[in-house]
Write a protein that holds these residues in place. Structure first.
Motif, PDB file in Angstrom:
ATOM      1  N   UNK A  25     -11.022  37.870  62.231  1.00 10.14           N
ATOM      2  CA  UNK A  25     -10.977  38.813  61.165  1.00 10.14           C
ATOM      3  C   UNK A  25     -12.253  38.708  60.337  1.00 10.14           C
ATOM      4  N   UNK A  26     -12.802  37.712  60.185  1.00 15.69           N
ATOM      5  CA  UNK A  26     -13.841  37.582  59.170  1.00 15.69           C
ATOM      6  C   UNK A  26     -14.945  38.300  59.855  1.00 15.69           C
ATOM      7  N   UNK A  27     -15.160  38.196  61.006  1.00 13.72           N
ATOM      8  CA  UNK A  27     -16.434  38.661  61.835  1.00 13.72           C
ATOM      9  C   UNK A  27     -16.102  40.170  61.857  1.00 13.72           C
ATOM     10  N   UNK A  28     -15.006  40.616  62.087  1.00  7.21           N
ATOM     11  CA  UNK A  28     -14.773  42.269  61.889  1.00  7.21           C
ATOM     12  C   UNK A  28     -15.031  42.800  60.495  1.00  7.21           C
ATOM     13  N   UNK A  29     -14.560  41.805  59.618  1.00  5.68           N
ATOM     14  CA  UNK A  29     -15.027  42.240  58.331  1.00  5.68           C
ATOM     15  C   UNK A  29     -16.325  42.545  57.939  1.00  5.68           C
ATOM     16  N   UNK A  30     -17.346  41.596  58.629  1.00  9.25           N
ATOM     17  CA  UNK A  30     -18.559  41.445  58.006  1.00  9.25           C
ATOM     18  C   UNK A  30     -19.462  42.653  59.059  1.00  9.25           C
ATOM     19  N   UNK A  31     -18.833  42.586  60.199  1.00  5.81           N
ATOM     20  CA  UNK A  31     -19.662  43.531  61.222  1.00  5.81           C
ATOM     21  C   UNK A  31     -19.252  45.023  60.863  1.00  5.81           C
ATOM     22  N   UNK A  32     -17.971  45.149  60.687  1.00  5.82           N
ATOM     23  CA  UNK A  32     -17.566  46.784  60.665  1.00  5.82           C
ATOM     24  C   UNK A  32     -17.797  47.200  59.071  1.00  5.82           C
ATOM     25  N   UNK A  33     -16.934  46.391  58.402  1.00  5.33           N
ATOM     26  CA  UNK A  33     -16.759  46.997  56.810  1.00  5.33           C
ATOM     27  C   UNK A  33     -17.980  46.694  55.869  1.00  5.33           C
ATOM     28  N   UNK A  34     -18.866  45.692  56.542  1.00  5.94           N
ATOM     29  CA  UNK A  34     -20.022  45.460  55.542  1.00  5.94           C
ATOM     30  C   UNK A  34     -21.175  46.054  56.594  1.00  5.94           C
ATOM     31  N   UNK A  35     -20.798  46.787  57.520  1.00  7.33           N
ATOM     32  CA  UNK A  35     -21.838  47.454  58.239  1.00  7.33           C
ATOM     33  C   UNK A  35     -22.916  46.619  58.865  1.00  7.33           C
ATOM     34  N   UNK A  36     -22.855  45.488  59.369  1.00  9.33           N
ATOM     35  CA  UNK A  36     -23.754  44.629  59.816  1.00  9.33           C
ATOM     36  C   UNK A  36     -24.132  44.887  61.467  1.00  9.33           C
ATOM     37  N   UNK A  37     -23.046  45.044  62.008  1.00  9.50           N
ATOM     38  CA  UNK A  37     -23.103  45.435  63.407  1.00  9.50           C
ATOM     39  C   UNK A  37     -22.020  46.216  63.800  1.00  9.50           C
ATOM     40  N   UNK A  38     -21.980  47.291  63.834  1.00 11.92           N
ATOM     41  CA  UNK A  38     -20.920  48.390  63.945  1.00 11.92           C
ATOM     42  C   UNK A  38     -20.285  48.197  65.346  1.00 11.92           C
ATOM     43  N   UNK A  39     -21.134  48.410  66.490  1.00 12.51           N
ATOM     44  CA  UNK A  39     -20.823  48.174  67.762  1.00 12.51           C
ATOM     45  C   UNK A  39     -20.085  46.888  68.178  1.00 12.51           C
ATOM     46  N   UNK A  40     -20.702  45.846  67.798  1.00 11.84           N
ATOM     47  CA  UNK A  40     -20.084  44.664  67.892  1.00 11.84           C
ATOM     48  C   UNK A  40     -18.683  44.582  67.350  1.00 11.84           C
ATOM     49  N   UNK A  41     -18.556  44.831  66.019  1.00 14.08           N
ATOM     50  CA  UNK A  41     -17.525  44.944  65.195  1.00 14.08           C
ATOM     51  C   UNK A  41     -16.459  45.637  65.944  1.00 14.08           C
ATOM     52  N   UNK A  42     -16.581  46.848  66.667  1.00 15.82           N
ATOM     53  CA  UNK A  42     -15.667  47.801  67.218  1.00 15.82           C
ATOM     54  C   UNK A  42     -15.149  47.109  68.548  1.00 15.82           C
ATOM     55  N   UNK A  43     -16.273  46.390  69.166  1.00 19.18           N
ATOM     56  CA  UNK A  43     -15.654  45.740  70.509  1.00 19.18           C
ATOM     57  C   UNK A  43     -14.703  44.434  70.263  1.00 19.18           C
ATOM     58  N   UNK A  44     -14.894  43.859  68.847  1.00 23.13           N
ATOM     59  CA  UNK A  44     -14.089  42.806  68.540  1.00 23.13           C
ATOM     60  C   UNK A  44     -12.649  43.492  68.290  1.00 23.13           C
ATOM     61  N   UNK A  45     -12.762  44.617  67.650  1.00 20.57           N
ATOM     62  CA  UNK A  45     -11.417  45.417  67.076  1.00 20.57           C
ATOM     63  C   UNK A  45     -10.542  45.550  68.317  1.00 20.57           C
ATOM     64  N   UNK A  46     -11.483  46.197  69.281  1.00 17.00           N
ATOM     65  CA  UNK A  46     -10.616  46.555  70.591  1.00 17.00           C
ATOM     66  C   UNK A  46      -9.874  45.507  71.169  1.00 17.00           C
ATOM     67  N   UNK A  47     -10.654  44.487  71.374  1.00 20.37           N
ATOM     68  CA  UNK A  47     -10.107  43.141  71.997  1.00 20.37           C
ATOM     69  C   UNK A  47      -9.011  42.694  71.271  1.00 20.37           C
ATOM     70  N   UNK A  48      -9.097  42.487  69.888  1.00 15.36           N
ATOM     71  CA  UNK A  48      -8.017  41.935  69.037  1.00 15.36           C
ATOM     72  C   UNK A  48      -6.889  42.653  68.918  1.00 15.36           C
ATOM     73  N   UNK A  49      -7.037  43.918  68.288  1.00 10.26           N
ATOM     74  CA  UNK A  49      -6.239  44.870  67.878  1.00 10.26           C
ATOM     75  C   UNK A  49      -5.781  46.039  68.625  1.00 10.26           C
TER      76      UNK A  49
END
Length: 292
Positions: A25-49
């Protein structure tokens, strides 16, 4: 790293953090909501949720980001949904026919098989399908456009109950998107011609409705964007002047100026700027004119 202006380094270091259940969840927060690495964050989102959560998040955080940032996440969602839909349609056919269909191409799977859609049948959440097709408008690669084109063909087969009308030019949602991706693919001249005529007619229809029409710019912008994205620069300039007699669309203004300079069609925009008293655009165009 943000203060230092090092977004690429931040993204690189983020991907090196081991992914655990407690940390996801922390990685998704930083990657997606903080905009650090959107593609990586969405990959985590898909896998987790799963895709439902990922689609909701995309709509929440990506609407005001440029296409260059949206396209990676959009492609992830497209690939995920396409694979799931192909599996479901292939399974349906195998159950009906007793043999595997022998193709993983969605358009081929449904061609000539209207029975797959009888009694309002569908093979995937239809709201997810519509969302992913809409997101795919941001893609810039042939394979992505092809997959989205196939999803649009599938969507056209669905019962009226599952059609998802949008603002012009996408009121006929799946038909319009089939035309949209066919134009970008440019693999069939007749389909490209039909697609451009479709969007020109939509732009003209909305223009005729005046500023009282719902979202009066969208149909015109989509049409002009298609012309620009397929290299029809001179046509895009001429159509922009015709469709926007008062003011060029802000989102496409820079692209239209560049198109005018590279296609030798500066004069129509010069006259347009002169007529409107737009000194900034007029001066910019003069500077872009070839010297001598």
């Amino acid at each position: 790293l943000r203060a230092l202006g090092e977004p690429a380094l931040a993204a690189e270091l983020l991907r090196k953090v081991p992914v655990t259940d407690e940390r996801t969840d922390e990685l998704i927060q930083v990657a997606v909501y903080e905009g650090v690495d959107l593609e990586y964050g969405f990959a985590l989102l898909l896998k987790q949720y799963g895709i439902c959560n990922a689609i909701t998040t995309f709509d929440q955080v990506m609407h005001d980001r440029p296409r260059s940032q949206r396209k990676g996440a959009a492609r992830l969602l497209l690939d995920h949904l396409y694979r799931e839909l192909v599996e479901n349609v292939a399974y349906d056919r195998s159950q009906r026919e007793g043999t595997e269909p022998g193709t993983q191409n969605l358009a081929e799977l449904i061609a000539g098989h209207d029975e797959l859609f009888e009694e309002n049948a569908y093979h995937i959440d239809t709201s997810h399908l519509a969302a992913v097709v809409r997101f795919a408008r941001d893609l810039e690669d042939q394979e992505g456009w092809r997959l989205a084109w196939e999803l649009s063909i599938y969507g056209e087969h669905l019962a009226d109950l599952y059609q998802m009308p949008d603002l012009s030019p996408f009121e006929s949602f799946y038909e319009a998107h089939r035309h949209f991706f066919a134009v970008l693919l440019e693999q069939n001249a007749d389909e490209v011609t039909a697609g451009l005529e479709f969007f020109r007619a939509e732009a003209d229809r909305v223009l005729a409705g005046g500023e009282d029409a719902p979202d009066p710019s969208m149909a015109r912008e989509v049409y002009l964007d298609l012309l620009l994205r397929t290299g029809r620069r001179a046509e895009a300039v001429r159509e922009a002047v015709r469709l926007y007699p008062n003011e060029l669309p802000r989102e496409l203004a820079a692209s239209l100026l560049e198109a005018a300079a590279t296609s030798g069609t500066i004069e129509p925009l010069l006259e347009h700027a002169r007529h409107r008293g737009d000194l900034l655009t007029f001066g910019t165009l003069l500077a872009l004119q070839p010297q001598g």
